[in-house]
Design a protein around this motif. Sequence first.
Motif, PDB file in Angstrom:
ATOM      1  N   HIS A   1       0.869  -1.184   0.000  1.00  0.00           N
ATOM      2  CA  HIS A   1       0.000   0.000   0.000  1.00  0.00           C
ATOM      3  C   HIS A   1       0.899   1.225   0.000  1.00  0.00           C
ATOM      4  O   HIS A   1       1.195   1.818   1.035  1.00  0.00           O
ATOM      5  N   ASP A   2       1.353   1.591  -1.188  1.00  0.00           N
ATOM      6  CA  ASP A   2       2.360   2.634  -1.321  1.00  0.00           C
ATOM      7  C   ASP A   2       2.017   3.513  -2.518  1.00  0.00           C
ATOM      8  O   ASP A   2       1.470   3.032  -3.522  1.00  0.00           O
ATOM      9  N   GLU A   3       2.361   4.804  -2.422  1.00  0.00           N
ATOM     10  CA  GLU A   3       2.049   5.738  -3.491  1.00  0.00           C
ATOM     11  C   GLU A   3       2.783   5.431  -4.790  1.00  0.00           C
ATOM     12  O   GLU A   3       2.334   5.827  -5.870  1.00  0.00           O
ATOM     13  N   ASN A   4       3.901   4.711  -4.708  1.00  0.00           N
ATOM     14  CA  ASN A   4       4.751   4.510  -5.880  1.00  0.00           C
ATOM     15  C   ASN A   4       4.882   3.052  -6.312  1.00  0.00           C
ATOM     16  O   ASN A   4       5.762   2.728  -7.114  1.00  0.00           O
ATOM     17  N   ALA A   5       4.021   2.182  -5.805  1.00  0.00           N
ATOM     18  CA  ALA A   5       4.076   0.771  -6.173  1.00  0.00           C
ATOM     19  C   ALA A   5       2.670   0.257  -6.440  1.00  0.00           C
ATOM     20  O   ALA A   5       1.705   0.739  -5.837  1.00  0.00           O
ATOM     21  N   PRO A   6       2.506  -0.718  -7.352  1.00  0.00           N
ATOM     22  CA  PRO A   6       1.172  -1.263  -7.615  1.00  0.00           C
ATOM     23  C   PRO A   6       0.638  -2.015  -6.402  1.00  0.00           C
ATOM     24  O   PRO A   6       1.400  -2.590  -5.616  1.00  0.00           O
ATOM     25  N   LEU A   7      -0.681  -2.014  -6.263  1.00  0.00           N
ATOM     26  CA  LEU A   7      -1.342  -2.738  -5.188  1.00  0.00           C
ATOM     27  C   LEU A   7      -1.101  -4.233  -5.379  1.00  0.00           C
ATOM     28  O   LEU A   7      -1.360  -4.783  -6.444  1.00  0.00           O
ATOM     29  N   GLN A   8      -0.584  -4.895  -4.335  1.00  0.00           N
ATOM     30  CA  GLN A   8      -0.271  -6.323  -4.397  1.00  0.00           C
ATOM     31  C   GLN A   8      -0.626  -6.963  -3.066  1.00  0.00           C
ATOM     32  O   GLN A   8      -0.440  -6.350  -2.021  1.00  0.00           O
ATOM     33  N   THR A   9      -1.095  -8.212  -3.101  1.00  0.00           N
ATOM     34  CA  THR A   9      -1.438  -8.922  -1.873  1.00  0.00           C
ATOM     35  C   THR A   9      -0.779 -10.301  -1.892  1.00  0.00           C
ATOM     36  O   THR A   9      -0.954 -11.061  -2.853  1.00  0.00           O
ATOM     37  N   TYR A  10      -0.040 -10.611  -0.831  1.00  0.00           N
ATOM     38  CA  TYR A  10       0.686 -11.868  -0.733  1.00  0.00           C
ATOM     39  C   TYR A  10       0.216 -12.646   0.495  1.00  0.00           C
ATOM     40  O   TYR A  10       0.063 -12.063   1.570  1.00  0.00           O
ATOM     41  N   PRO A  11       0.008 -13.956   0.374  1.00  0.00           N
ATOM     42  CA  PRO A  11      -0.417 -14.752   1.529  1.00  0.00           C
ATOM     43  C   PRO A  11       0.737 -14.997   2.492  1.00  0.00           C
ATOM     44  O   PRO A  11       1.895 -15.122   2.083  1.00  0.00           O
ATOM     45  N   LEU A  12       0.411 -15.076   3.786  1.00  0.00           N
ATOM     46  CA  LEU A  12       1.385 -15.418   4.816  1.00  0.00           C
ATOM     47  C   LEU A  12       1.098 -16.821   5.317  1.00  0.00           C
ATOM     48  O   LEU A  12      -0.056 -17.186   5.532  1.00  0.00           O
ATOM     49  N   LYS A  13       2.141 -17.614   5.509  1.00  0.00           N
ATOM     50  CA  LYS A  13       2.024 -18.979   5.998  1.00  0.00           C
ATOM     51  C   LYS A  13       2.668 -19.086   7.378  1.00  0.00           C
ATOM     52  O   LYS A  13       3.406 -18.208   7.812  1.00  0.00           O
ATOM     53  N   ILE A  14       2.422 -20.170   8.073  1.00  0.00           N
ATOM     54  CA  ILE A  14       3.096 -20.424   9.344  1.00  0.00           C
ATOM     55  C   ILE A  14       4.582 -20.652   9.079  1.00  0.00           C
ATOM     56  O   ILE A  14       4.953 -21.374   8.158  1.00  0.00           O
ATOM     57  N   GLY A  15       5.433 -20.004   9.859  1.00  0.00           N
ATOM     58  CA  GLY A  15       6.872 -20.141   9.706  1.00  0.00           C
ATOM     59  C   GLY A  15       7.527 -18.843   9.257  1.00  0.00           C
ATOM     60  O   GLY A  15       6.917 -17.776   9.265  1.00  0.00           O
ATOM     61  N   ARG A  16       8.793 -18.953   8.840  1.00  0.00           N
ATOM     62  CA  ARG A  16       9.592 -17.798   8.447  1.00  0.00           C
ATOM     63  C   ARG A  16       9.452 -17.528   6.951  1.00  0.00           C
ATOM     64  O   ARG A  16       9.522 -18.455   6.141  1.00  0.00           O
ATOM     65  N   GLN A  17       9.250 -16.261   6.603  1.00  0.00           N
ATOM     66  CA  GLN A  17       9.177 -15.849   5.214  1.00  0.00           C
ATOM     67  C   GLN A  17      10.085 -14.662   4.999  1.00  0.00           C
ATOM     68  O   GLN A  17       9.954 -13.641   5.681  1.00  0.00           O
ATOM     69  N   ILE A  18      11.034 -14.800   4.069  1.00  0.00           N
ATOM     70  CA  ILE A  18      11.922 -13.692   3.728  1.00  0.00           C
ATOM     71  C   ILE A  18      11.223 -12.831   2.685  1.00  0.00           C
ATOM     72  O   ILE A  18      10.706 -13.332   1.690  1.00  0.00           O
ATOM     73  N   ILE A  19      11.201 -11.525   2.941  1.00  0.00           N
ATOM     74  CA  ILE A  19      10.551 -10.576   2.045  1.00  0.00           C
ATOM     75  C   ILE A  19      11.621  -9.707   1.392  1.00  0.00           C
ATOM     76  O   ILE A  19      12.585  -9.299   2.041  1.00  0.00           O
ATOM     77  N   GLY A  20      11.456  -9.426   0.113  1.00  0.00           N
ATOM     78  CA  GLY A  20      12.417  -8.577  -0.568  1.00  0.00           C
ATOM     79  C   GLY A  20      11.954  -8.164  -1.941  1.00  0.00           C
ATOM     80  O   GLY A  20      10.846  -8.487  -2.375  1.00  0.00           O
ATOM     81  N   ARG A  21      12.813  -7.435  -2.629  1.00  0.00           N
ATOM     82  CA  ARG A  21      12.504  -6.952  -3.985  1.00  0.00           C
ATOM     83  C   ARG A  21      12.615  -8.094  -4.981  1.00  0.00           C
ATOM     84  O   ARG A  21      13.518  -8.934  -4.901  1.00  0.00           O
ATOM     85  N   HIS A  22      11.685  -8.130  -5.937  1.00  0.00           N
ATOM     86  CA  HIS A  22      11.671  -9.219  -6.916  1.00  0.00           C
ATOM     87  C   HIS A  22      12.943  -9.254  -7.738  1.00  0.00           C
ATOM     88  O   HIS A  22      13.391  -8.253  -8.302  1.00  0.00           O
ATOM     89  N   ASN A  23      13.546 -10.445  -7.777  1.00  0.00           N
ATOM     90  CA  ASN A  23      14.718 -10.674  -8.615  1.00  0.00           C
ATOM     91  C   ASN A  23      14.817 -12.176  -8.846  1.00  0.00           C
ATOM     92  O   ASN A  23      14.966 -12.945  -7.899  1.00  0.00           O
TER      93      ASN A  23
END
Length: 240
Positions: free
Chosen positions: A102-124
């Motif tokens: 939810h940012d003025e300069n990025a498209p609206l995106q929704t990602y599911p969260l699962k139980i456990g550790r999830q690393i978040i970062g820029r797409h590459n």
Amino acid sequence: MEITCKKCNTRLTISNASSLIVKCGNCGYPNPVVLNGNEQEKAAKAPQPIITPPPRPNNPTPAPNPRPVVNPGMQSSRTSGTDQDNAKSTSGKTDVGWLVVHDENAPLQTYPLKIGRQIIGRHNSATPCDIMIITQDVFMSRNHCILEVKPVRSGGYDYLVSDRKMSNGVPQNMSTNGTFVNAFEKGLQPNDVVYLNDSDTIQLGQTKMVIKTIRTVANSDDATRLVKDSEYSPTVIIKH
């Protein structure tokens, strides 16, 4: 608000001390939380700026798996039941929350969260992580921070965010330009663990995203709709 774990001395940063007991994300020790009068007064007087959102792009670029919901329809399908019942997605896998960009300069995106550790970062595609954000934000690292979901004995889940990696046995920040929670100007330090509440905002680099949990929404459509209609959080200016 910050407290220190009484067992392992890990510093715990709490964005909203609504619970009397906070479990340490490092050792699991239950730490009592006490709000003094000054902290209560400061929280009550915290400013809530209103930022008018600009027009959004009509056709944002689709994202890789875990596949985000980009500008979904407005129809809601909320159902009643326990947290575990609401967590069942249409694919049969368990979603325990959602991360909505939810940012003025990025498209609206929704990602599911699962139980456990999830690393978040820029797409590459060369260095993929668990949740890859579609953004032109050069201040977001490819592996930026960790969001961990832990079941609790009383039912429901804890949602924790940290910006930490180990380098030769020494804790260091995973990100280059910092991770911020609820527009706090001080970014997470390597030993910080923040317990997130529903609708808290996490800023990675310069890009903001909101967490929604199964305590308040039943599916990704509901999560996206509620966040889309909300105000933008202030942006922390990155200082070099």
